[in-house]
Motif scaffolding. Structure first.
Motif, PDB file in Angstrom:
ATOM      1  N   THR A   1      -5.453  -9.169   1.568  1.00 44.54           N
ATOM      2  CA  THR A   1      -5.008  -7.868   1.825  1.00 44.54           C
ATOM      3  C   THR A   1      -4.281  -8.160   3.617  1.00 44.54           C
ATOM      4  OG1 THR A   1      -6.362  -6.598   0.766  1.00 44.54           O
ATOM      5  CG2 THR A   1      -5.132  -5.603   2.683  1.00 44.54           C
TER       6      THR A   1
ATOM      7  N   SER B   1       0.852  -1.210   0.020  1.00 41.48           N
ATOM      8  CA  SER B   1       0.009  -0.072  -0.236  1.00 41.48           C
ATOM      9  C   SER B   1       0.954   1.025   0.034  1.00 41.48           C
ATOM     10  CB  SER B   1      -0.880   0.099   1.391  1.00 41.48           C
ATOM     11  OG  SER B   1       0.085   0.357   2.421  1.00 41.48           O
TER      12      SER B   1
ATOM     13  N   GLN C   1      -0.727  -6.544  -0.372  1.00 44.68           N
ATOM     14  CA  GLN C   1      -1.746  -7.436  -1.075  1.00 44.68           C
ATOM     15  C   GLN C   1      -1.068  -8.523  -1.807  1.00 44.68           C
ATOM     16  OE1 GLN C   1      -5.162  -6.241  -2.816  1.00 44.68           O
ATOM     17  NE2 GLN C   1      -5.266  -4.961  -0.847  1.00 44.68           N
TER      18      GLN C   1
END
Length: 102
Positions: free
Chosen positions: A42, A30, A37
């Motif tokens: 996630t 991120s 991810q």
């Protein structure tokens, strides 16, 4: 236009045992770097509060050990004999750039 940062990482599922299923694959970070991810999942950092894990799956809550792969291939946090899978899309790069083999 910025491109998301990706990296080949070691991902081990710690939800059921110390020697859980593990793989080498490409993750995407991120913007903040606090979540990762991989394969449609996630993972959020445990910020040091995990027990034998450093990330958790935000959907399932399962704990994982995620780290950069080691040159010597000894990636498992507590050893173990279970084979580590390598995603086909990163295998050549992993063996060449990380493990130093052709």
């Amino acid at each position: 236009m910025s491109t998301a940062k990706t990296r080949i990482m070691y991902i081990e599922d710690k939800s059921e045992s110390l020697d859980g299923p593990a793989r080498i694959g490409r993750v995407t970070f991120s913007k903040s770097g606090r979540s990762i991810q991989y394969a449609g999942r996630t993972f959020q950092s445990l910020d040091g509060s995990g027990f034998k894990a450093n990330y958790f799956d935000v959907e399932s809550g399962d704990h994982f050990w995620i780290s950069g792969p080691r040159k010597d291939g000894m990636d498992r946090l507590y050893g173990g004999s279970t084979p580590v899978e390598i995603d086909p899309d990163v295998a050549q790069e992993y063996w060449r750039d990380i493990r130093g083999r052709d």
